[in-house]
Design a protein around this motif. Structure first.
Motif, PDB file in Angstrom:
ATOM      1  N   LYS A   1       8.120  15.637  -0.222  1.00  0.00           N
ATOM      2  CA  LYS A   1       8.324  14.402  -0.988  1.00  0.00           C
ATOM      3  C   LYS A   1       8.106  14.649  -2.481  1.00  0.00           C
ATOM      4  O   LYS A   1       8.876  14.194  -3.316  1.00  0.00           O
ATOM      5  CB  LYS A   1       7.360  13.302  -0.519  1.00  0.00           C
TER       6      LYS A   1
ATOM      7  N   HIS B   1      14.406   2.923   1.619  1.00  0.00           N
ATOM      8  CA  HIS B   1      13.376   3.876   1.188  1.00  0.00           C
ATOM      9  C   HIS B   1      14.121   5.152   0.766  1.00  0.00           C
ATOM     10  O   HIS B   1      14.062   6.181   1.432  1.00  0.00           O
ATOM     11  CB  HIS B   1      12.410   4.132   2.353  1.00  0.00           C
TER      12      HIS B   1
ATOM     13  N   GLN C   1      12.421   8.667   0.256  1.00  0.00           N
ATOM     14  CA  GLN C   1      12.044   9.229   1.553  1.00  0.00           C
ATOM     15  C   GLN C   1      13.263   9.882   2.215  1.00  0.00           C
ATOM     16  O   GLN C   1      13.194  11.014   2.698  1.00  0.00           O
ATOM     17  CB  GLN C   1      11.507   8.092   2.450  1.00  0.00           C
TER      18      GLN C   1
ATOM     19  N   MET D   1       5.437  -2.641   6.837  1.00  0.00           N
ATOM     20  CA  MET D   1       4.631  -3.466   5.939  1.00  0.00           C
ATOM     21  C   MET D   1       5.358  -4.780   5.662  1.00  0.00           C
ATOM     22  O   MET D   1       6.545  -4.769   5.352  1.00  0.00           O
ATOM     23  CB  MET D   1       4.387  -2.719   4.621  1.00  0.00           C
TER      24      MET D   1
ATOM     25  N   PRO E   1       0.810  -1.217   0.000  1.00  0.00           N
ATOM     26  CA  PRO E   1       0.000   0.000   0.000  1.00  0.00           C
ATOM     27  C   PRO E   1       0.848   1.275   0.000  1.00  0.00           C
ATOM     28  O   PRO E   1       2.021   1.242   0.384  1.00  0.00           O
ATOM     29  CB  PRO E   1      -0.788  -0.075   1.311  1.00  0.00           C
ATOM     30  N   SER E   2       0.261   2.370  -0.422  1.00  0.00           N
ATOM     31  CA  SER E   2       0.936   3.666  -0.361  1.00  0.00           C
ATOM     32  C   SER E   2      -0.090   4.773  -0.512  1.00  0.00           C
ATOM     33  O   SER E   2      -1.033   4.649  -1.286  1.00  0.00           O
ATOM     34  CB  SER E   2       1.957   3.782  -1.493  1.00  0.00           C
ATOM     35  N   THR E   3       0.101   5.835   0.214  1.00  0.00           N
ATOM     36  CA  THR E   3      -0.679   7.056  -0.014  1.00  0.00           C
ATOM     37  C   THR E   3       0.258   8.112  -0.567  1.00  0.00           C
ATOM     38  O   THR E   3       0.138   8.547  -1.714  1.00  0.00           O
ATOM     39  CB  THR E   3      -1.336   7.538   1.298  1.00  0.00           C
ATOM     40  N   ARG E   4       1.237   8.527   0.249  1.00  0.00           N
ATOM     41  CA  ARG E   4       2.137   9.630  -0.128  1.00  0.00           C
ATOM     42  C   ARG E   4       2.941   9.345  -1.382  1.00  0.00           C
ATOM     43  O   ARG E   4       2.983  10.161  -2.306  1.00  0.00           O
ATOM     44  CB  ARG E   4       3.134   9.918   1.016  1.00  0.00           C
ATOM     45  N   THR E   5       3.647   8.222  -1.402  1.00  0.00           N
ATOM     46  CA  THR E   5       4.597   7.972  -2.493  1.00  0.00           C
ATOM     47  C   THR E   5       3.854   7.859  -3.821  1.00  0.00           C
ATOM     48  O   THR E   5       4.256   8.459  -4.821  1.00  0.00           O
ATOM     49  CB  THR E   5       5.427   6.703  -2.192  1.00  0.00           C
TER      50      THR E   5
ATOM     51  N   ARG F   1       7.536  -0.326  -5.650  1.00  0.00           N
ATOM     52  CA  ARG F   1       7.453  -0.577  -4.210  1.00  0.00           C
ATOM     53  C   ARG F   1       7.225  -2.068  -4.036  1.00  0.00           C
ATOM     54  O   ARG F   1       6.116  -2.577  -4.281  1.00  0.00           O
ATOM     55  CB  ARG F   1       6.312   0.236  -3.584  1.00  0.00           C
TER      56      ARG F   1
ATOM     57  N   CYS G   1       8.122   9.631   8.838  1.00  0.00           N
ATOM     58  CA  CYS G   1       7.882   9.446   7.393  1.00  0.00           C
ATOM     59  C   CYS G   1       6.401   9.289   7.085  1.00  0.00           C
ATOM     60  O   CYS G   1       5.992   9.493   5.947  1.00  0.00           O
ATOM     61  CB  CYS G   1       8.673   8.245   6.884  1.00  0.00           C
ATOM     62  N   LEU G   2       5.602   8.905   8.088  1.00  0.00           N
ATOM     63  CA  LEU G   2       4.175   8.652   7.955  1.00  0.00           C
ATOM     64  C   LEU G   2       3.946   7.406   7.071  1.00  0.00           C
ATOM     65  O   LEU G   2       4.768   7.171   6.203  1.00  0.00           O
ATOM     66  CB  LEU G   2       3.428   9.857   7.361  1.00  0.00           C
ATOM     67  N   PRO G   3       2.891   6.644   7.245  1.00  0.00           N
ATOM     68  CA  PRO G   3       1.786   6.905   8.157  1.00  0.00           C
ATOM     69  C   PRO G   3       2.181   6.689   9.618  1.00  0.00           C
ATOM     70  O   PRO G   3       2.967   5.797   9.931  1.00  0.00           O
ATOM     71  CB  PRO G   3       0.733   5.872   7.730  1.00  0.00           C
TER      72      PRO G   3
HETATM   73  N1   CP Z   1       6.141   7.765   3.704  1.00  0.00           N
HETATM   74  C1   CP Z   1       5.617   6.968   2.758  1.00  0.00           C
HETATM   75  O1   CP Z   1       6.329   6.335   1.948  1.00  0.00           O
HETATM   76  O2   CP Z   1       4.262   6.940   2.765  1.00  0.00           O
HETATM   77  P1   CP Z   1       3.330   5.987   1.895  1.00  0.00           P
HETATM   78  O3   CP Z   1       3.515   4.593   2.404  1.00  0.00           O
HETATM   79  O4   CP Z   1       1.939   6.509   2.098  1.00  0.00           O
HETATM   80  O5   CP Z   1       3.758   6.084   0.452  1.00  0.00           O
END
Ligand code: CP
Ligand code: NVA
Length: 299
Positions: free
Chosen positions: A283, A124, A127, A220, A45-49, A97, A255-257
């Motif tokens: 980012k 990463h 990041q 993850m 999963p990913s939101t930001r990247t 990823r 780095c979140l989440p």
């Molecule tokens: N920090 C980072 O890589 O966030 P995501 O997992 O949401 O991409």
């Protein structure tokens, strides 16, 4: 040229990428990825990247295609090497990823286009580059900045940050449980570049620190170990008490989440020393700089 590890870049090349990011921020770079296509090949999963790369490509005049392992032929076991050869005929970059870093190497070894590591079990790099850019923007320098990573000091984020931090002249403290060493290959390499120390006592490890950094305690792919990890890393939660061990003008990054109340408390994450939102925003800027840098290098 690929970006699989922060170690693919020299100190000068890192500064070159930061220079492109500065120029982009100041509006000094012409859009130059017109009609280029980025494939985002994601097993996790990913939101930001994902979103920052997609938005970056759109803003640079290009396109992106998100390929999820569940809905592509990766789900049916198509080899990474075949996927690499096929995608190389369609697109200009791949950002991947993946669970296993060795799969990323197989992808890169069989691609004729630049491959970017968008996170594996080992690293990463986007990041870490973006985070050091943020630290430099806020602290005005990287050299001799005291940086402390708390918690899972053997995780992908820690590996990339310790290597890049040491390379760029920062003093790196890895603060985690006594019988939980950092990844030996990354630690040894980082020590060749500069000052990297391991502490199990947060008070000692955080004393005089300029930047404190937290990441999830359960990365993850490690969900099965969650219970053990949550217990083992609990003393390294970034909270008000630990923050007080650092310099009075120290800043907090993640780095979140984030999981409020687990690796970081809500009052610290949302508090006055947190630079987490500008960190997250950067980012996209740094990813744009990476794409422009790789595109120039691959011509
Ligand atoms: N920090 C980072 O890589 O966030 P995501 O997992 O949401 O991409
Ligand atoms: N160490 C974390 C980073 C998430 C961006 C993970 O791999 O899940």
């Amino acid at each position: 040229m690929n970006l699989l590890s922060v170690d693919d870049l020299t100190k000068e090349e890192v500064n070159e990428i930061f220079g492109i990011a500065d120029n982009l921020k100041n509006g000094n770079v012409e859009i130059s990825l017109k009609d280029s296509v980025l494939a985002l090949l994601f097993e996790k999963p990913s939101t930001r990247t994902r979103v920052s790369f997609e938005a970056a490509m759109a803003q640079l005049g290009g396109h992106s295609i998100y390929i999820d392992s569940r809905t592509s032929q990766m789900s049916r076991g198509e080899p990474m090497s075949d996927t690499a050869k096929v995608l190389s005929g369609y697109v200009d970059f791949i950002a991947a990823r993946l669970y296993k870093h060795e799969d990323l190497l197989e992808l890169a070894n069989n691609s004729s286009i630049p491959v970017i590591n968008a996170l594996t079990d080992l690293e990463h790099p986007c990041q870490a580059l973006s985070d050091l850019y943020t630290m430099q923007s806020i602290k005005r320098k990287l050299k001799s900045i005291k940086f402390a990573f708390l918690g899972d000091i053997a995780a992908n984020t820690a590996n990339s940050l310790m290597l890049l931090g040491a390379k760029m002249g920062m003093e790196v403290s890895l603060v985690g449980p006594k019988n939980y060493p950092p990844n030996s290959r990354y630690f040894t390499k980082a020590q060749e570049y500069g000052i990297v120390k391991v502490y199990d006592d947060p008070k000692e490890g955080l004393s005089d620190v300029d930047v404190l950094y937290a990441d999830t305690f359960v990365s993850m792919g490690e969900e099965k170990e969650a219970e053990r990890r949550l217990k083992m890393f609990a003393p390294y939660q970034l909270n008000k008490k630990l923050l007080d061990y650092a310099k009075s003008d120290a800043v907090v990054m993640h780095c979140l989440p984030a999981h409020r109340g687990v690796e970081i408390t809500a009052d610290v994450l949302d508090g006055p020393k947190s630079i987490i939102w500008p960190q997250s925003k950067n980012k996209m800027l740094v990813e744009k700089a990476i794409l422009l840098y790789l595109s120039e290098r691959s011509m």
